[in-house]
Design an enzyme around this catalytic site. Structure first.
Site: not given
Ligand code: MEV
Length: 425
Positions: A87, A264, A280
């Site tokens: 990413e 995430k 892992d």
């Molecule tokens: C994208 O990979 C991660 C974000 O969406 C995290 C967030 O919204 O805090 C930018």
């Protein structure tokens, strides 16, 4: 060899350098040798024989870009952090968060001992207190038996240390769940813990007059916790942005739909480092999200508040099963080199770096989201992928992506049109 605490990970415009220049910097930072540099340069550190030893039915490999996050200072040590991720923006974001954090001393991190939990599910238990009593009476013998599984671990002062109990009520019955607490030291721990619980379960069945079903590690290692903390000074990011970050954090606290995305973002960093070092990452992910809802309400893994000078303080706390030995950490050539770049001595230190990286990643995402939004930068970086997906050749990919950015229209359809115009020129 240069000691780590006099190294400087604050590298100006690392992103502007070419591959050779970047590798030169990493080489002198981490004392890499010619062979290691050659392996990194050639993009081919995993051959068929090696891959075929790791998993079944191998036909090829699936490589990811490996980048370096700069500027990290953690517990007063400078680190260049290798990250394997597809990413765009993630590595740049982490580096920029670390750059601001180091102005106030960087990250202060800590971690507990590497204690993992092995679960043994005892069913058909006739008398719960009799069963617990029996295990308590034979605790020494149980620990003694499982600790014969790995003499090296015992010589390092690791091994099974304690037994805990959980009583789980289901519609059908009440089950007794035994938790074997094992100090796995620098390993991830699944192999040794699973060996131990499988070995001891027949003895436990006999002792408690029950039937054991599952014997397996828990990926919610609540006793293997890493923490990190950093301060972002108000004069470096503005009071307005700090207030917005705090407001955005409130949404993550109260709304699982936002909280999942918030977490995430944290895992973007942690997973990338886990993959780079052959760890892992699924186990770390599982632990992170289970920990996030340990109170029965899904919660952010970070928290933010103001210090007495109105600076922004960020903290992270989560379980991290990081390993520096075992698995593929010492058999995968790139993982070995990444561990050398980090120069970590223990899995605890690696967990502290992961936690700090997760916090940096989270701060950077929030900062971007409350200002320009992430799409501007993200799409700029992603524009090259879009150009390639639309059919751009190696020769014209830069030109097509630049044109899309200039036009503020980064899409496959626009890329296709531009490629056609380009061809007809
Ligand atoms: C994208 O990979 C991660 C974000 O969406 C995290 C967030 O919204 O805090 C930018």
């Amino acid at each position: 060899m240069q000691s780590n605490n006099i190294k400087n990970s604050e590298i100006i415009k690392f992103y502007k350098k070419n591959q050779t220049q970047r590798l030169d910097i990493v080489r002198s930072f981490a004392n890499l040798n010619d062979l290691e540099i050659q392996k990194l340069k050639q993009f081919n550190s995993l051959n068929f024989t090696c891959a075929n030893r790791m998993i079944e039915n191998v036909i090829s490999i699936m490589p990811l870009p490996l980048g370096i996050a700069t500027n990290f200072k953690i517990n007063n040590i400078d680190y260049l952090i290798p990250m394997a991720i597809e990413e765009p923006s993630v590595i740049a974001a982490a580096s920029s968060a670390a750059k601001i954090a180091r102005k106030s001393g960087g990250f202060i991190a800590s971690s507990t001992e590497s204690l993992m939990i092995g679960q043994i599910q005892l069913t058909n238990v006739k008398d719960l207190s009799f069963a617990i009593n029996q295990i308590e009476k034979n605790k020494k013998e149980i620990l003694n038996q499982v600790n014969q599984c790995d003499s090296i671990l015992i010589s390092l002062n690791g091994g099974a240390k304690a037994i805990k109990y959980r009583i789980i009520n289901t519609k059908k019955q009440t089950m007794l769940i035994i938790h074997l607490i094992v100090d796995v030291k620098d390993a991830m721990g699944a192999n040794i813990v699973n060996t131990m619980v499988e070995k001891i379960s027949p003895f436990l069945e006999k002792l408690t007059n029950s039937v054991s079903i599952l014997k397996i590690i828990s990926n919610l290692p609540v006793y293997r916790i890493a923490k990190s903390k950093a301060v972002w000074k108000k004069e470096l990011i503005s009071e307005k942005i700090i207030q917005r970050i705090l407001d955005s954090y409130q949404l993550a606290l109260h709304d699982p739909f936002r909280c999942a995305t918030h977490n995430k973002g944290i895992m973007n960093g942690i997973d990338a480092l886990a993959i780079a070092t052959g760890n892992d990452f699924r186990a770390i992910e599982a632990g992170a999200h289970a920990f996030a809802c340990l109170t029965n309400k899904y919660q952010p893994l970070t928290k933010y508040y103001l210090d007495e000078n109105q600076n922004l303080v960020g903290e992270i706390e989560m379980p991290i099963t990081a390993a520096t030995i075992g698995g593929i950490t010492q058999t995968h050539e790139t993982a070995k080199i990444c561990l050398k770049i980090l120069n970590v001595k223990t899995s605890k230190e690696l967990a502290q770096i992961m936690a700090s990286l997760g916090l940096a990643q989270n701060f950077a995402a929030l900062r971007a989201l409350v200002t320009d939004g992430i799409q501007k930068n993200h799409m700029k970086l992603h524009s090259k992928n879009i150009a390639i997906a639309a059919g751009a050749s190696e020769e014209n990919v830069d030109a097509i992506s630049n044109m899309m950015c200039k036009q503020n229209n980064i899409s496959i359809s626009n890329a296709k049109e531009l490629i056609e115009n380009y061809a007809n020129k």
